[in-house]
Design an enzyme around this catalytic site. Sequence first.
Site, PDB file in Angstrom:
ATOM      1  N   SER A 133      35.863  37.923  39.936  1.00  0.00           N
ATOM      2  CA  SER A 133      36.494  39.115  39.345  1.00  0.00           C
ATOM      3  C   SER A 133      36.461  40.248  40.349  1.00  0.00           C
ATOM      4  CB  SER A 133      35.715  39.548  38.098  1.00  0.00           C
ATOM      5  OG  SER A 133      36.196  40.806  37.633  1.00  0.00           O
ATOM      6  N   TYR A 151      28.353  41.448  33.484  1.00  0.00           N
ATOM      7  CA  TYR A 151      29.511  40.659  33.927  1.00  0.00           C
ATOM      8  C   TYR A 151      29.716  40.807  35.437  1.00  0.00           C
ATOM      9  CZ  TYR A 151      34.403  39.093  34.095  1.00  0.00           C
ATOM     10  OH  TYR A 151      35.577  38.444  34.390  1.00  0.00           O
TER      11      TYR A 151
END
Length: 230
Positions: free
Chosen positions: A113, A126
């Site tokens: 990401s 995350y």
Amino acid sequence: MIALVSGASGGIGSAVCERLADDGYTVVGLDAEIDVTSSAQVESFVDHVETSGPITALVNAAGVLRTGRAVDLSDAEWADTLAVNASGVFHVSRAVARRMIPRHSGAIVTVASNAAKTARQNMAAYAASKAAATVFTKCLGLELAEFGIRCNVVAPGSTDTPMLTGLWDGSDAIRTSVEGAPGAYRVGIPLGRVASPSDVAEAVAFLLSDRAAHITMQDLTVDGGACLGV
Ligand SMILES: NC(=O)c1ccc[n+]([C@@H]2O[C@H](COP(=O)([O-])OP(=O)(O)OC[C@H]3O[C@@H](n4cnc5c(N)ncnc54)[C@H](O)[C@@H]3O)[C@@H](O)[C@H]2O)c1
């Protein structure tokens, strides 16, 4: 040519499966029925897949998003996030790489990401998990280079899948991503739209292909410029 794709039922994973099938791969998907947090389940699944032929490509696309302020995250939220997004990548990559090494061929792509390199509010667990997966994949690439095995990372930004639309109601999540949220120190997306899963799948397919024969340990961001090139 067998490609193993984790998170194959997800928005990005299913687009990757379709794209790799177009490239001629026999695609084997792995999703919730095999828990990537369990190295035992992963090992026996990879063993089973290899009875039909060698896995030549691996895509790590399974992932979870647990949002919350860093100071409010529970132990379980932190642990679950790291278990899937970091340990899951480790388990699947290790199982497949051990089988690729004697064959001196193969390619691995981890879908991480852009949050791995840009601080985001409510995304500490995350982002940390994706940073771990990113650096793990690069280190793996270094160790596997002598065997001709390439390992790269695709770092999507906001992508139109259940993971993004689940954040708020669908249209708001997409609009907020595109417009940015100055109060959250978040710029928008210069290209003016969130990614489609196929935008991400194209990058994955390229990095697995011979067109990327001299590319390894790289991190390709697919975020429409949301991280301003960082
Ligand atoms: N959608 C985005 O905006 C976005 C942005 C950046 C990165 N990503 C990453 O892209 C990847 C794919 O995400 P997506 O948007 O397609 O999300 P998604 O929720 O549609 O798909 C994720 C898939 O992973 C599977 N999964 C979760 N935990 C698992 C486990 N323990 N074992 C096996 N499978 C498991 C889920 O069942 C699901 O099918 C993820 O790693 C995600 O973090 C997504």
